[in-house]
Design a protein around this motif. Structure first.
Motif, PDB file in Angstrom:
ATOM      1  N   GLN A  80      57.968 130.122  -6.347  1.00 56.70           N
ATOM      2  CA  GLN A  80      56.386 129.801  -6.513  1.00 56.70           C
ATOM      3  C   GLN A  80      56.411 128.648  -5.847  1.00 56.70           C
ATOM      4  O   GLN A  80      56.915 127.457  -5.590  1.00 56.70           O
ATOM      5  CB  GLN A  80      56.031 129.333  -7.811  1.00 56.70           C
ATOM      6  N   LEU A  81      55.749 128.723  -4.479  1.00 58.88           N
ATOM      7  CA  LEU A  81      55.453 127.519  -3.518  1.00 58.88           C
ATOM      8  C   LEU A  81      54.593 126.463  -4.075  1.00 58.88           C
ATOM      9  O   LEU A  81      53.581 126.885  -4.642  1.00 58.88           O
ATOM     10  CB  LEU A  81      55.089 128.283  -2.312  1.00 58.88           C
ATOM     11  N   PRO A  82      54.714 125.339  -3.822  1.00 65.10           N
ATOM     12  CA  PRO A  82      53.641 124.343  -3.994  1.00 65.10           C
ATOM     13  C   PRO A  82      52.340 124.644  -3.447  1.00 65.10           C
ATOM     14  O   PRO A  82      52.249 125.502  -2.180  1.00 65.10           O
ATOM     15  CB  PRO A  82      54.312 122.963  -3.724  1.00 65.10           C
ATOM     16  N   ASP A  83      51.222 124.370  -4.098  1.00 64.09           N
ATOM     17  CA  ASP A  83      50.008 124.876  -3.912  1.00 64.09           C
ATOM     18  C   ASP A  83      49.736 124.206  -2.252  1.00 64.09           C
ATOM     19  O   ASP A  83      49.038 125.099  -1.380  1.00 64.09           O
ATOM     20  CB  ASP A  83      48.955 124.204  -4.401  1.00 64.09           C
ATOM     21  N   GLU A  84      50.088 122.950  -1.899  1.00 66.42           N
ATOM     22  CA  GLU A  84      49.958 122.468  -0.590  1.00 66.42           C
ATOM     23  C   GLU A  84      50.941 123.168   0.504  1.00 66.42           C
ATOM     24  O   GLU A  84      50.185 123.295   1.602  1.00 66.42           O
ATOM     25  CB  GLU A  84      50.235 121.107  -0.519  1.00 66.42           C
TER      26      GLU A  84
END
Length: 315
Positions: A80-84
């Motif tokens: 899960q990639l960071p939102d940024e």
């Protein structure tokens, strides 16, 4: 002269060696404008004992013709990639070329950018990649994969291979060879990742196949057989085939085809010889055979390949 815009994205935990490759190879060719960014324009911590500062944020990605995702420390890999990071990758233009170096493939996979594409990454992380992304067609045996506008490369120095490939594809082998010589690296590495996987140490006195490979490269136009190669190396067929594969990561037959295709590509780029003439020069029996092997290797016909490089020379 128009310079293609290349944006290199440095994420937290970036490897400094891989981060500098695009500027050294692509920038060193004089045909690309290479700039580095982070998701917010702030310095990022490398996987070494220092941070790197940049002058650009993620907005740079929206202007780039090619985006390079540099390798990150495997400990920073997440599904899960960071939102940024997700928001930054969403800025990449739909027509932009995207390149990952080593573990950068995990970033592309997590973002869904490798869905429906073939890919590669470092051989040590291949099983983890397959477990995390079973729907992605992973080939851990090659140095890099080009599938449409997406290119993924294997560990560390394979980033050099894929950057040289871009120079070669965009501007021809002469410029790629010049850049390679300037960096004191081979313009094209034979074989795949298998040759770099840890192998048992050869017995003392074991003969290498290097001299035979050099001998074969001088005779690509001849109908070389496995027997010819083994005889030159003074080995049995079985011993030669096993040792060759251990050293190169390919069977002798596949290696010969690869070398012949590479030589044919150079002649298509640098000469006006006919396809049939080139086929004979590199050891393919007919022009049809050359067309078949070239299409299998890079997906285009000799005529289309030559036209691409003629246009690049005129640009």
């Amino acid at each position: 002269m128009h310079k293609e815009r290349v944006a290199v994205l440095a994420l937290d935990g970036v490897y400094p060696f891989e981060l500098g490759m695009p500027a050294r190879i692509l920038g060193g060719s004089g045909r690309y404008e290479v700039q580095t960014c982070t998701v917010d324009g702030r310095p990022v911590r490398t996987n070494a004992d220092f941070t790197v500062g940049v002058e650009h944020g993620a907005e740079l990605l929206a202007t780039a013709d090619t985006v390079v995702i540099a390798a990150i420390d495997p400990l920073r890999i997440t599904r899960q990639l960071p939102d940024e990071v997700t928001a930054a990758l969403a800025l990449i233009r739909p027509d932009a070329r995207i390149v990952s170096i080593c573990t950068g493939a995990f970033v592309l996979a997590a973002a869904g950018l490798l869905d429906g594409h073939k890919a590669t990454t470092h051989w040590q992380l291949a099983e983890y990649f397959r477990h995390a992304y079973p729907h992605i067609d992973l080939d851990p045996d090659v140095l890099f994969v080009e599938d449409g506008r997406i290119l993924t490369s294997a560990g560390a120095a394979s980033g050099i291979d894929v950057c040289l490939h871009l120079v070669r594809k965009d501007h021809g082998s002469e410029l790629a060879n010049f850049v390679a010589r300037s960096c004191v690296v081979p313009p094209f590495r034979e074989g795949g990742q298998a040759q770099y996987i840890q192998q048992p140490v050869p017995q003392p006195g074991a003969t290498s196949t290097a001299a035979t490979r050099a001998w074969a490269l001088e005779r690509l136009g001849e109908p070389l057989t496995l027997g010819d190669l083994a005889t030159h190396a003074r080995m049995s067929l079985r011993t030669f085939a096993r040792r060759f594969n251990d050293e190169v990561g390919l069977s002798p037959g596949r290696w010969l085809i690869q070398q012949r295709v590479d030589r044919a590509r150079h002649l298509l780029e640098a000469s006006d010889l006919s396809v049939d003439h080139i086929a004979g020069e590199v050891g393919f029996a007919t022009g049809a055979s050359l067309r078949q092997h070239l299409h299998a290797a890079i997906g285009v016909s000799p005529q289309a390949y030559r036209r691409t490089f003629q246009e690049a020379r005129r640009a």
